[in-house]
Design an enzyme around this catalytic site. Sequence first.
Site, short mmCIF file in Angstrom:
data_model
loop_
_atom_site.label_atom_id
_atom_site.label_comp_id
_atom_site.label_asym_id
_atom_site.label_seq_id
_atom_site.Cartn_x
_atom_site.Cartn_y
_atom_site.Cartn_z
N ILE A 8 -97.57 -41.53 36.74
CA ILE A 8 -97.03 -41.30 38.08
C ILE A 8 -96.14 -40.06 38.11
O ILE A 8 -95.36 -39.82 37.19
CB ILE A 8 -96.26 -42.56 38.59
CG1 ILE A 8 -95.72 -42.34 40.01
CG2 ILE A 8 -95.13 -42.97 37.63
CD1 ILE A 8 -95.24 -43.61 40.69
N THR A 9 -96.26 -39.27 39.18
CA THR A 9 -95.35 -38.13 39.39
C THR A 9 -94.36 -38.51 40.50
O THR A 9 -94.62 -39.39 41.32
CB THR A 9 -96.12 -36.86 39.82
OG1 THR A 9 -96.64 -37.05 41.16
CG2 THR A 9 -97.28 -36.55 38.89
N GLY A 10 -93.23 -37.83 40.48
CA GLY A 10 -92.23 -38.07 41.54
C GLY A 10 -91.64 -39.47 41.46
O GLY A 10 -91.36 -40.08 42.50
N ALA A 11 -91.43 -39.96 40.24
CA ALA A 11 -90.88 -41.33 40.09
C ALA A 11 -89.41 -41.29 39.71
O ALA A 11 -88.86 -42.31 39.28
CB ALA A 11 -91.69 -42.11 39.06
N SER A 13 -87.19 -40.63 41.89
CA SER A 13 -86.49 -40.76 43.17
C SER A 13 -87.39 -41.49 44.16
O SER A 13 -88.59 -41.66 43.92
CB SER A 13 -86.20 -39.35 43.70
OG SER A 13 -85.55 -39.41 44.95
N GLY A 14 -86.79 -41.95 45.24
CA GLY A 14 -87.55 -42.39 46.41
C GLY A 14 -88.62 -43.44 46.18
O GLY A 14 -88.48 -44.35 45.37
N TYR A 164 -95.64 -28.05 55.50
CA TYR A 164 -95.62 -29.37 54.85
C TYR A 164 -96.78 -30.22 55.39
O TYR A 164 -97.52 -30.85 54.63
CB TYR A 164 -94.28 -30.05 55.10
CG TYR A 164 -94.25 -31.49 54.63
CD1 TYR A 164 -94.17 -31.79 53.27
CD2 TYR A 164 -94.34 -32.54 55.53
CE1 TYR A 164 -94.16 -33.10 52.83
CE2 TYR A 164 -94.32 -33.86 55.10
CZ TYR A 164 -94.25 -34.14 53.75
OH TYR A 164 -94.25 -35.44 53.32
#
Length: 291
Positions: A8-11, A13-14, A164
């Site tokens: 997983i990427t972006g784990a 945060s959020g 975006y």
Amino acid sequence: MKGKVVVITGATSGIGEVAAVQLAAMGGRLVLVARDRARGQATLARLRDAGPDASHTAYYADLSRVAEMKRVAAEIAAAEPRIDVLINNAGALFGSRQVTPDGLEFTFATNHVAYFVLTHGLRDRLAATAGARVVNTSSDAHKGNRLDFNDLQSASGYSGFKVYGRSKLANILYTRELARRLAGTGVTANCLHPGFVDTRFGDHSGGFLAVAVKAAKTFAISPEKGAKTIVYLASSDDVVKVTGKYFYKCREAVPTPEAQDDDAARRLWQETEKLTGIKFAPVAATAETRG
Ligand SMILES: NC(=O)c1ccc[n+]([C@@H]2O[C@H](COP(=O)([O-])OP(=O)(O)OC[C@H]3O[C@@H](n4cnc5c(N)ncnc54)[C@H](OP(=O)(O)O)[C@@H]3O)[C@@H](O)[C@H]2O)c1
């Protein structure tokens, strides 16, 4: 998820972090791709609390740089003979136009190109794993946008939110084309809108955009709610055979006509291959995945 390997990427945060912790609690072994060591270690500590029986790991890379995406994918592919789930989730919003040393506009690089390069680098490991899944975090922000193939790097008339939105449209088109190219391999690819979620998203966008996103977050849902569709697509038996679709609130949703344009999906794929120097050769199904 017991014993399953989830990249997983972006784990750090959020919604990515909440999804990773929940998947670890369900028995998954998490492999993080993060850019910041301290934040990566903090997430690893949460994963060990939630799923103490698995040896969760972290790899470090700036997902806006093509060479870093390729390197980290190669490192993970060398260490993990099988990958059950790849969650491409890291993303960001940039208030002003910035260009990476590769010549890519930052939003396009981080939100779209990283998904493409990481998935390409891990495709053989996914294809070697029965029932493997790719889950791409997109957004309803794709609505009202279409890709401009004459200006994929948004050199003219930059507007942070529009760029975006286009990157999130690219996520849906990419998912459709990936699903088409993976047909017959046993690997599925789906994408999702998490809702408008109160995370760190937009906090570092700069200027008016950061202020506007912060104000709007008064109406946002919690990261726990926002993570639900990621966890669902990564783990539910309901979607074992579903591929190429867009989800919201754990249900299939209909994206805009621009996001269902298969010619645009094919063209985006070809342009991304050129920009990254990658040729996505057909993936062979293994005996395990065919079985
Ligand atoms: N929040 C919303 O309302 C919303 C709505 C629709 C879609 N989304 C999508 O949901 C996804 C996750 O966003 P979030 O809301 O959870 O935001 P977030 O809290 O800001 O988390 C973003 C994650 O992406 C990572 N990241 C950003 N740029 C990176 C880079 N260059 N290299 C490596 N990692 C990078 C961040 O790492 P650091 O911890 O190092 O910053 C962080 O882990 C994004 O794809 C976003 O577009 C969000």
